[in-house]
Design an enzyme around this catalytic site. Structure first.
Site, short mmCIF file in Angstrom:
data_model
loop_
_atom_site.label_atom_id
_atom_site.label_comp_id
_atom_site.label_asym_id
_atom_site.label_seq_id
_atom_site.Cartn_x
_atom_site.Cartn_y
_atom_site.Cartn_z
N LEU A 45 3.05 -34.67 1.03
CA LEU A 45 3.31 -35.29 0.89
C LEU A 45 2.23 -36.91 1.92
O LEU A 45 1.08 -36.65 2.77
CB LEU A 45 4.23 -35.61 1.86
CG LEU A 45 5.71 -35.00 1.55
CD1 LEU A 45 6.45 -35.43 2.44
CD2 LEU A 45 5.93 -35.43 -0.13
N CYS A 46 1.71 -37.93 1.35
CA CYS A 46 1.21 -38.97 1.93
C CYS A 46 2.01 -40.37 1.58
O CYS A 46 2.42 -40.51 1.31
CB CYS A 46 -0.06 -39.11 1.33
SG CYS A 46 -0.20 -39.68 -0.50
N ALA A 47 1.29 -41.89 1.66
CA ALA A 47 1.95 -42.95 1.62
C ALA A 47 2.30 -42.61 -0.09
O ALA A 47 3.44 -43.55 -0.54
CB ALA A 47 0.85 -43.93 1.89
#
Length: 583
Positions: free
Chosen positions: A486-488
Site C-alpha cells: 500500500l502507498c498513497a
C-alpha cells in the site's frame, strides 16, 4: 541547516497525527473513490472543446450530446462524494467499535446522500429538483452531510439504541431494523438545518456555506495563498510525511470547484483564470512528483561525476517521468537532506508563480480538464489546459527553471559524494599496500581479478535449476502467500509488488503481490496474508494494525531507503516477506 532539519524533525509526530485525522482521511479517501467518475467525465471535455483550439466548433446540439455524460457524472459529484466520504469515515469509526456491533456502511452512504439532497437541492414547481449545487459547488456540503451522518450513527450503534429483533430473524432483516433509528435521526437533524437555512438566510445550506467560504477561495488563488499551499505540500514531504494527506483535504473543495468554474468560463468564451486546480498541483507544482523533481533524475545522470549519483539517476528516470518519484526521493536522498531543502521547497513555489504569471498576465487559460496523476508533467500541462499555445511554452520554461534551481545544490551534493567515493578508494589502496607487504602483489591482483570476473559472470547469467532449488530451499514460504503493498495512490506500491512477483517467479516461491492505495484497501485486505506499507503511508501503521490484527494478517512498514532497496532487489524483497512470518 542541519539544526533546522533537526528542529523540523521534532515536529514530525505532530504532523503525522494530523495526517491520520479520521475526518481529513475520510475527505481524501472519499475523493479517491470518486476519481474514476471524474476521469471518465473529463474524456468528454477533451472531445468537446479541444477541437476549438484548431478552429473547429461543434454545433450546440452536438455539444449538448457530447457533454451529457459529463453533466450526469461530474454534475453530481457532490452527491457521490457525500456517500464515499461517509463510507470512509464509517470504516474509521468501526475500528473503535466491538466487532459484533459495527456500523453498516451501506446505510451511512445512503443516509449521507439523502441528507446531501436536503442541504443542496432546490425543489421546482414542475416536480423534481435543481442540480446547481449537486456538483463541485456542493462538495463542502457533502462533507457536512457525511460527518453528521456517521457521528449520529456512531452515537446510536455504540449505545445499542436500536430496534432489537429476535435471534430467529435473519441477519439481513435484523440489520434493516437496526438502522432505522440512526437513519431517522440523521434525516431529522439535516432537515432541521435545511429549514433553518431557508427560513433565516433564504437559501439552501450549500449556497450559504459557499458564500461563507468564498473569501477563502479567493485568497487561496492569490500569490500568498498559492505559496503557502504548494510550499506546504513540499515541506511535509521533505520531513518524511505524505504532504497530500494533510493539505489535499483542506483544499479539495476549492480545487474541484475551480476546475468546474474554469470549464464554465471556457464554455462562455471567457478567460479561465482560477489557479488552484488538480492540474496545478499534479503537473505544475509537483511536476515529476513532489518537489518538482521531473528534471532531477536526468541531472543526476548527466550533470554529476559520482558513479553512485549517476546510477541513482538512471534507476529513477522512468518512474519519476510518470510522477512516481520515491526512487529519487529516498535513493538520493532528497528528503531530510539539508543540501536539497531549499530547492525541494522553492522549485514547486516558483513553478506555480510562473504558471500564475502565464494565466494572469499572458491570459493563458488555466486547467479545465482532469487527467490521471501519472500523466507526464509537460503532457499534463498541455492537455489539461486544452492544448493552448502558451502551455507548450510554459512546459519548456518550467523545465529550464527547475534545472537552474536544482543545479547549484546538485553540484554541492555531488562533491560530497565524490569525497566519500575518494575516501573509499584510498581505503582500498591502503589495504592493497598491506597485502603487498606480505604477498606477491601481482599474484594477489590476478586472484582478485579472477574472482571479480567470476562474480560478474555469475551475476549476468540466468540461475540454473540447481541454484534456483538451493535458493528456494532457504525460503520457508511453502504455501501460497498473497502480499498487498500500500502507498498513497498505487504508483509507488507497484514498484515493490512488481519486484516481488518477478523474484517469486524466478525463485519459484509461492508469493503473489498486488499494489493498492491506502484508503481503498478495506474491502480487499481480507484476501491477503501480509500487508506492506510504503514509506509515504507508514505513519498509518497503528491505525491499520487494528484491522490486520482482527483479520489475522501480518503487517509491516518500511522506511525510505529500505523500501527503494527492496524494489531493486527482488530476492531481498522475498527475504523481507519471509522475515515477517518468522516474527
Amino acid at each position: 541547516m542541519n539544526k533546522l532539519i533537526a528542529w523540523i524533525e521534532k515536529g514530525k509526530p505532530f504532523f503525522e497525527k494530523i495526517s491520520r485525522n479520521i475526518y481529513l482521511r475520510a475527505i481524501r479517501d472519499g475523493f479517491i473513490a470518486a476519481i474514476p467518475i471524474i476521469l471518465f467525465s473529463s474524456i468528454f471535455i477533451l472531445i468537446t472543446y479541444v477541437p476549438n483550439v484548431f478552429g473547429f466548433t461543434w454545433s450546440k446540439t452536438m455539444e449538448g450530446i457530447l457533454m451529457k455524460p459529463y453533466n450526469y457524472t461530474m454534475g453530481i459529484v457532490g452527491l457521490i462524494v457525500a456517500g464515499t466520504t461517509a463510507k470512509s469515515l464509517t470504516d474509521s469509526y468501526n475500528r473503535k467499535l466491538d466487532k459484533t456491533n459495527q456500523i453498516n456502511f451501506i446505510s451511512t452512504m445512503m443516509a449521507a446522500m439523502s441528507g446531501f439532497l436536503f442541504l443542496a437541492a432546490d425543489p421546482i414547481k414542475e416536480g423534481g429538483f435543481l442540480s446547481a449545487f449537486m456538483g463541485t459547488k456542493g462538495l463542502l456540503t457533502a462533507f457536512i452531510s457525511a460527518f453528521i451522518t456517521v457521528i449520529v450513527y456512531n452515537f446510536f450503534i455504540k449505545r445499542n439504541i436500536t430496534i432489537k429483533m429476535p435471534k430467529e430473524v435473519p441477519p439481513n432483516i435484523s440489520q434493516v431494523f437496526k438502522d432505522i433509528f440512526p437513519l431517522s435521526a440523521v434525516i431529522i437533524i439535516i432537515y432541521a438545518l435545511d429549514l433553518l437555512s431557508r427560513t433565516f438566510i433564504h437559501t439552501n445550506v450549500a449556497n450559504a456555506v459557499l458564500k461563507i467560504f468564498e473569501p477563502l477561495f479567493t485568497a487561496a488563488d492569490g500569490w500568498i495563498g498559492v505559496t503557502l499551499i504548494f510550499g506546504a505540500f513540499a515541506f511535509f514531504w521533505f520531513v518524511g510525511i505524505h504532504g497530500p494527506s494533510i493539505v489535499e483535504p483542506a483544499i479539495a473543495a476549492i480545487t474541484y470547484a475551480n476546475l468546474e468554474t474554469n470549464l464554465n468560463l471556457i464554455q462562455a468564451g471567457e478567460h479561465a483564470d482560477k489557479i488552484i486546480t488538480p492540474g496545478t498541483q499534479m503537473f505544475v507544482a509537483t511536476m515529476g512528483g513532489t518537489g518538482a523533481t521531473l528534471v532531477v533524475p536526468f541531472m543526476f545522470m548527466w550533470l554529476t561525476k559520482s558513479k553512485r549519483n549517476k546510477a541513482i539517476g538512471r534507476a529513477s528516470v522512468v518512474p519519476t517521468f510518470f510522477g512516481v518519484n520515491e526512487p529519487i526521493l529516498f535513493g538520493a536522498p532528497l528528503v531530510l537532506n539539508p543540501v536539497f531543502f531549499i530547492p525541494f521547497i522553492f522549485a514547486p513555489i516558483v513553478n506555480v508563480w510562473i504558471f500564475k504569471f502565464f494565466v494572469d498576465v499572458l491570459k493563458m487559460n488555466s486547467f479545465s480538464i482532469f487527467l490521471p496523476w501519472t500523466t507526464p508533467g509537460p503532457l499534463g500541462i498541455v492537455m489539461g489546459t486544452g492544448f493552448a499555445f502558451w502551455s507548450f511554452v510554459l512546459a519548456i520554461v518550467l523545465i529550464v527553471v527547475d534545472v537552474m534551481i536544482y543545479y547549484p545544490f546538485l553540484k554541492v551534493y555531488d562533491e560530497q559524494i565524490l569525497e566519500e567515493e575518494r575516501g573509499n578508494k584510498e581505503v582500498n589502496n591502503e589495504l592493497k599496500e598491506k597485502v603487498s607487504a606480505n604477498f606477491d602483489t601481482k599474484k594477489a591482483d590476478a586472484i582478485l581479478a579472477t574472482a571479480g570476473a567470476n562474480e560478474t559472470t555469475t551475476t549476468e547469467s540466468a540461475p540454473s535449476d540447481e541454484e534456483v532449488s538451493a535458493k528456494n530451499s532457504s525460503n520457508s514460504i511453502n504455501e501460497q502467500t498473497n502480499v498487498l503493498v500500500l502507498c498513497a495512490g498505487g504508483g509507488t506500491s507497484g514498484l515493490l509488488a512488481n519486484a516481488l512477483n518477478k523474484a517469486a517467479e524466478e525463485y519459484q516461491v509461492p508469493v503473489k503481490a498486488a499494489a493498492g492505495g491506502y484508503g481503498a484497501h478495506m474491502d480487499i485486505m481480507k484476501d491477503y496474508q501480509l500487508i506492506i506499507l510504503a514509506p509515504q503511508v507508514a505513519s498509518n501503521y497503528e491505525d491499520i494494525k487494528q484491522d490486520t490484527d482482527r483479520l489475522g494478517i501480518k503487517l509491516a512498514k518500511t522506511q525510505g531507503v529500505e523500501y527503494i532497496n527492496l524494489t531493486r532487489d527482488g530476492k531481498a524483497a522475498l527475504d523481507f516477506v519471509q522475515q515477517q512470518f518468522e516474527k
